[in-house]
Design an enzyme around this catalytic site. Sequence first.
Site, mmCIF file in Angstrom:
data_model
loop_
_atom_site.group_PDB
_atom_site.id
_atom_site.type_symbol
_atom_site.label_atom_id
_atom_site.label_comp_id
_atom_site.label_asym_id
_atom_site.label_seq_id
_atom_site.Cartn_x
_atom_site.Cartn_y
_atom_site.Cartn_z
ATOM 1 N N LEU A 303 1.164 -1.245 0.179
ATOM 2 C CA LEU A 303 -0.521 0.153 0.176
ATOM 3 C C LEU A 303 0.764 0.960 0.055
ATOM 4 C CD1 LEU A 303 -2.108 -1.441 2.682
ATOM 5 C CD2 LEU A 303 -3.076 -1.131 0.455
ATOM 6 N N CYS A 387 -0.266 -1.603 -11.491
ATOM 7 C CA CYS A 387 -0.781 -0.283 -10.870
ATOM 8 C C CYS A 387 -1.563 0.944 -11.886
ATOM 9 C CB CYS A 387 0.860 1.338 -10.255
ATOM 10 S SG CYS A 387 0.761 2.215 -9.966
ATOM 11 N N ASP A 490 -12.324 -5.777 -2.391
ATOM 12 C CA ASP A 490 -13.855 -5.463 -2.101
ATOM 13 C C ASP A 490 -13.587 -6.556 -0.797
ATOM 14 O OD1 ASP A 490 -14.631 -4.185 -3.744
ATOM 15 O OD2 ASP A 490 -15.597 -5.161 -4.640
#
Length: 641
Positions: A303, A387, A490
């Site tokens: 992250l 990315c 998700d």
Amino acid sequence: MEKAAEGNTEKGAHVAVKGEAALRPEFITTKEKFHGFVDSEWQGSKGEKARDNGTAEEAKATCVEEPEVKKFKPDTEEGNKAGKPDSKRLRGQNKSRPHKKPTTYDEKRLCLSVIQENRECPFGDKCYFYHDIAEYMASKPADIGESCYLYDTFGKCPFGLCCRFAKAHTTPDFKTMENTDLVKAREGKIPVKNSLSKDLQYRLRKHSVAFEKSAEYLKTLSNNRDKKEQQGNGEARAAQVSAGPTGGEQHASTEAGTQLPSSTDKQPPVKTVGPLTDADVIKLRPCEKKQVDFRDKLYLAPLTTCGNLPFRRVCKRLGVDITCGEMAMCTNLLQGQQSEWALLKRHESEDLFGVQVEGCFPDTMTRCAELINNNTEVDFVDINSGCPIDLVYKKGGGCGLMTRTRKFEQIIKGMDYVLDVPLTVKIRTGVQEKSNMAHKLIPEMKNWGVSMITLHGRSREQRYTKLADWDYITTCSKLAGPIPLFGNGDILSYEDAMKAKETGVAGIMIARGALIKPWIFTEIKESRHWDISSGERLDILRDFSNFGLEHWGSDTRGVEKTRTFMLEWLSFMCRYIPVGLLERVPQKINERPPYYMGRNYLESLMASQNVGDWVRISEMLLGPVPKNFNFLPKHKANSYK
């Protein structure tokens, strides 16, 4: 109790909005009443109620009792942007946000010669820093707390008098104390590895680092390219070759190491006759490389900004199995940039750790892989081919690699050639939303030398506008076998994780879900919904602040850097809705919370989406912010009112 109830008087008037989470009506309030309650309580008590969570004074703001505090296992190893109209969505990054230099919050420091107890300063009267300790201590900001985490953990604080907790380890005559027992116990231990040495940095900047294995691989690429060019020239080139090259041409071909294509010159793929030389064994066979069992493990995604070492330590305590450093640019690593090498650092508690690199050319990526292989301790290296940001994509890196399959193949084969550890790849479904291409790449990558593939169930064009396509991830997981494929997208509860595992993936990677609720790893391993209390959440933030002070420093610079990264994390954490307040469990990652009153003041404060309230939370742990402090979240979606 009256103030909390006041915000719920018009609960019947609340209309459910599409995209909002379903809360129990008695907790729902309006935006004005929510901020009015939070501001009035903070000003009235100066934050004492939040710090003393669970006291009798706090009970008056409590509607429902919080769950009992979960006992943790000991750690054995050590300004809100102006709002836009609600009708217009806030998305993307705050690219023009203010960037503060580390020196901004610390105007004048103590001279290094004084810290090292060497009274002779090489700059003499021209030195800009303090030499009088008493004068420095008088101008220094007040201490944040009475105990220093570094001193209590290691027996010695390396920041000495500059520490913002200096009173805990400073004598009246301004001498720094040491706990000899703790110092001896920690002697020889290296809690953080993979730091860039000055010698290696110097050699990288002088281009004196040898990349022998990379040179071997790149030479084969050059030879193959020359052969294809020669074969493609047709009869004209063949006639020219048969006539014999000129002296200059012969010299050029010898310099390039190329050979003229002919049936007699063709070498067998494996040498079967003759003595065994180093050239025959220089490349490790797949069975001789370090093996990593990735299956059925929880993987914390790399992250950018938020996936720093202190945050990974927090997630490690909460049950994550695999951790990975933030995305590092291969060119910056090859140039010896200290800030980029900091992304490769590994804490001793990270038992299964990898680094992620980004690049778009075989030569730089192969050399970078060899550099990492020879100078760091990692369990795997990951290629970022997912990315989506323009800066990376327009150069051909990130998602751009998925459309440049020839370069992608050369990069993977080259990195696999020079690495002694497994090579993994993270990809998306594709570039365009309705044009998936991962299913075409995955069978090819199996032959290129990849040990594990991670698939994010969205395209570059899609970003986060729609749910991840887990049906497509299921299809790709079948194509990937026997190579493990991890699914990503998700996952915010253990129920989401169980559904993901039913698709046949080898494991799951969690990104935003870990930022919103890092205890998701505990929930998945214990197969339950954890109704975590606000006090426990504050303890998690306290752990982060301690780890941040250890990593970035306990002086003013380190404190403010820790605060900045904490605020970036809080911009995600404020989206969490306590389980006890939900009308329908679990919360979905694409559901935003409506304005609601928590079960106590701290829970309400943590639900605020205003950056000023995040700063208040940071002040509970890191003291008051400096007068010139300014903060704006990285993402616009996290800076709405």
